[in-house]
Motif scaffolding. Structure first.
Motif, PDB file in Angstrom:
ATOM      1  N   GLY A  66       0.794  -1.218   0.000  1.00 15.90           N
ATOM      2  CA  GLY A  66       0.000   0.000   0.000  1.00 15.90           C
ATOM      3  C   GLY A  66       0.831   1.276   0.000  1.00 15.90           C
ATOM      4  O   GLY A  66       0.376   2.318   0.468  1.00 15.90           O
ATOM      5  N   ASP A  67       2.023   1.204  -0.546  1.00 14.23           N
ATOM      6  CA  ASP A  67       2.937   2.346  -0.551  1.00 14.23           C
ATOM      7  C   ASP A  67       3.197   2.792  -1.986  1.00 14.23           C
ATOM      8  O   ASP A  67       3.613   1.988  -2.820  1.00 14.23           O
ATOM      9  N   ALA A  68       2.956   4.077  -2.268  1.00 13.19           N
ATOM     10  CA  ALA A  68       3.178   4.635  -3.609  1.00 13.19           C
ATOM     11  C   ALA A  68       4.079   5.868  -3.516  1.00 13.19           C
ATOM     12  O   ALA A  68       3.889   6.856  -4.220  1.00 13.19           O
ATOM     13  N   SER A  69       5.073   5.805  -2.640  1.00 10.45           N
ATOM     14  CA  SER A  69       5.944   6.955  -2.382  1.00 10.45           C
ATOM     15  C   SER A  69       7.019   7.116  -3.459  1.00 10.45           C
ATOM     16  O   SER A  69       7.436   6.141  -4.087  1.00 10.45           O
ATOM     17  N   ILE A  70       7.462   8.364  -3.633  1.00 13.09           N
ATOM     18  CA  ILE A  70       8.557   8.673  -4.544  1.00 13.09           C
ATOM     19  C   ILE A  70       9.579   9.542  -3.817  1.00 13.09           C
ATOM     20  O   ILE A  70       9.316  10.055  -2.734  1.00 13.09           O
ATOM     21  N   ALA A  71      10.738   9.700  -4.442  1.00 16.40           N
ATOM     22  CA  ALA A  71      11.772  10.593  -3.915  1.00 16.40           C
ATOM     23  C   ALA A  71      12.164  11.573  -5.009  1.00 16.40           C
ATOM     24  O   ALA A  71      12.154  11.230  -6.198  1.00 16.40           O
ATOM     25  N   ILE A  72      12.508  12.788  -4.593  1.00 18.60           N
ATOM     26  CA  ILE A  72      13.005  13.801  -5.520  1.00 18.60           C
ATOM     27  C   ILE A  72      14.438  14.131  -5.122  1.00 18.60           C
ATOM     28  O   ILE A  72      14.706  14.436  -3.958  1.00 18.60           O
ATOM     29  N   GLN A  73      15.342  14.062  -6.090  1.00 17.92           N
ATOM     30  CA  GLN A  73      16.747  14.373  -5.857  1.00 17.92           C
ATOM     31  C   GLN A  73      16.968  15.882  -5.989  1.00 17.92           C
ATOM     32  O   GLN A  73      16.326  16.528  -6.815  1.00 17.92           O
ATOM     33  N   SER A  74      17.877  16.405  -5.211  1.00 14.30           N
ATOM     34  CA  SER A  74      18.315  17.802  -5.298  1.00 14.30           C
ATOM     35  C   SER A  74      17.166  18.807  -5.389  1.00 14.30           C
ATOM     36  O   SER A  74      17.085  19.584  -6.326  1.00 14.30           O
ATOM     37  N   PRO A  75      16.254  18.787  -4.405  1.00 13.85           N
ATOM     38  CA  PRO A  75      15.140  19.730  -4.458  1.00 13.85           C
ATOM     39  C   PRO A  75      15.633  21.176  -4.316  1.00 13.85           C
ATOM     40  O   PRO A  75      16.640  21.436  -3.658  1.00 13.85           O
ATOM     41  N   ALA A  76      14.891  22.079  -4.955  1.00 16.03           N
ATOM     42  CA  ALA A  76      15.202  23.508  -4.895  1.00 16.03           C
ATOM     43  C   ALA A  76      13.942  24.271  -4.512  1.00 16.03           C
ATOM     44  O   ALA A  76      12.831  23.751  -4.629  1.00 16.03           O
ATOM     45  N   ILE A  77      14.106  25.493  -4.056  1.00 18.65           N
ATOM     46  CA  ILE A  77      12.952  26.323  -3.700  1.00 18.65           C
ATOM     47  C   ILE A  77      11.984  26.422  -4.873  1.00 18.65           C
ATOM     48  O   ILE A  77      10.769  26.432  -4.700  1.00 18.65           O
ATOM     49  N   SER A  78      12.516  26.437  -6.092  1.00 19.18           N
ATOM     50  CA  SER A  78      11.666  26.560  -7.287  1.00 19.18           C
ATOM     51  C   SER A  78      10.779  25.325  -7.506  1.00 19.18           C
ATOM     52  O   SER A  78       9.851  25.373  -8.307  1.00 19.18           O
ATOM     53  N   ASP A  79      11.041  24.218  -6.784  1.00 20.95           N
ATOM     54  CA  ASP A  79      10.206  23.018  -6.883  1.00 20.95           C
ATOM     55  C   ASP A  79       8.964  23.113  -6.002  1.00 20.95           C
ATOM     56  O   ASP A  79       8.100  22.243  -6.059  1.00 20.95           O
ATOM     57  N   ASN A  80       8.885  24.146  -5.172  1.00 20.35           N
ATOM     58  CA  ASN A  80       7.768  24.286  -4.250  1.00 20.35           C
ATOM     59  C   ASN A  80       6.452  24.281  -5.025  1.00 20.35           C
ATOM     60  O   ASN A  80       6.340  24.887  -6.085  1.00 20.35           O
ATOM     61  N   GLY A  81       5.463  23.581  -4.503  1.00 18.57           N
ATOM     62  CA  GLY A  81       4.175  23.504  -5.168  1.00 18.57           C
ATOM     63  C   GLY A  81       3.325  22.404  -4.559  1.00 18.57           C
ATOM     64  O   GLY A  81       3.593  21.925  -3.462  1.00 18.57           O
ATOM     65  N   THR A  82       2.309  22.009  -5.300  1.00 19.60           N
ATOM     66  CA  THR A  82       1.390  20.973  -4.848  1.00 19.60           C
ATOM     67  C   THR A  82       1.685  19.680  -5.585  1.00 19.60           C
ATOM     68  O   THR A  82       1.713  19.656  -6.818  1.00 19.60           O
ATOM     69  N   PHE A  83       1.931  18.617  -4.820  1.00 18.95           N
ATOM     70  CA  PHE A  83       2.178  17.290  -5.382  1.00 18.95           C
ATOM     71  C   PHE A  83       0.987  16.410  -5.020  1.00 18.95           C
ATOM     72  O   PHE A  83       0.606  16.331  -3.853  1.00 18.95           O
TER      73      PHE A  83
END
Length: 93
Positions: A66-83
């Motif tokens: 029941g897990d559908a998680s992801i990871a994002i590498q090298s996040p930046a402030i510009s990635d801020n938003g709704t996922f």
């Protein structure tokens, strides 16, 4: 900023988990604008091949648990938003 971030998504289904199960992650910038699909899963992971998240998303999930998680590498402030994580397990949607 700069460190890998995990986006967790858990789900339950009243139907058995099959190859028909799909996971879609969409993203909308904080400033608004168009929603874009950044990750798709159906039996195997399909990270986006275009856009700002190209080559930066990895699958952490385990649909059997029941897990559908992801990871994002090298996040930046510009990635801020709704996922948004959307899981469909036909016939259970």
């Amino acid at each position: 900023i700069g460190e890998q971030v995990s986006l967790t998504c858990s789900f339950r289904s009243s139907s058995p988990i099959t190859e028909s199960l799909t996971v879609d992650w969409t993203y909308q910038p904080l400033t608004g604008g168009q929603m874009e699909t950044i990750f798709h899963y159906q039996s195997v992971p399909y990270p986006t091949t275009v856009g700002k998240f190209k080559d930066r998303i990895s699958w952490l999930g385990n649909v059997a648990k029941g897990d559908a998680s992801i990871a994002i590498q090298s996040p930046a402030i510009s990635d801020n938003g709704t996922f948004i994580c959307s899981v469909k397990n036909p016939p259970d949607v």
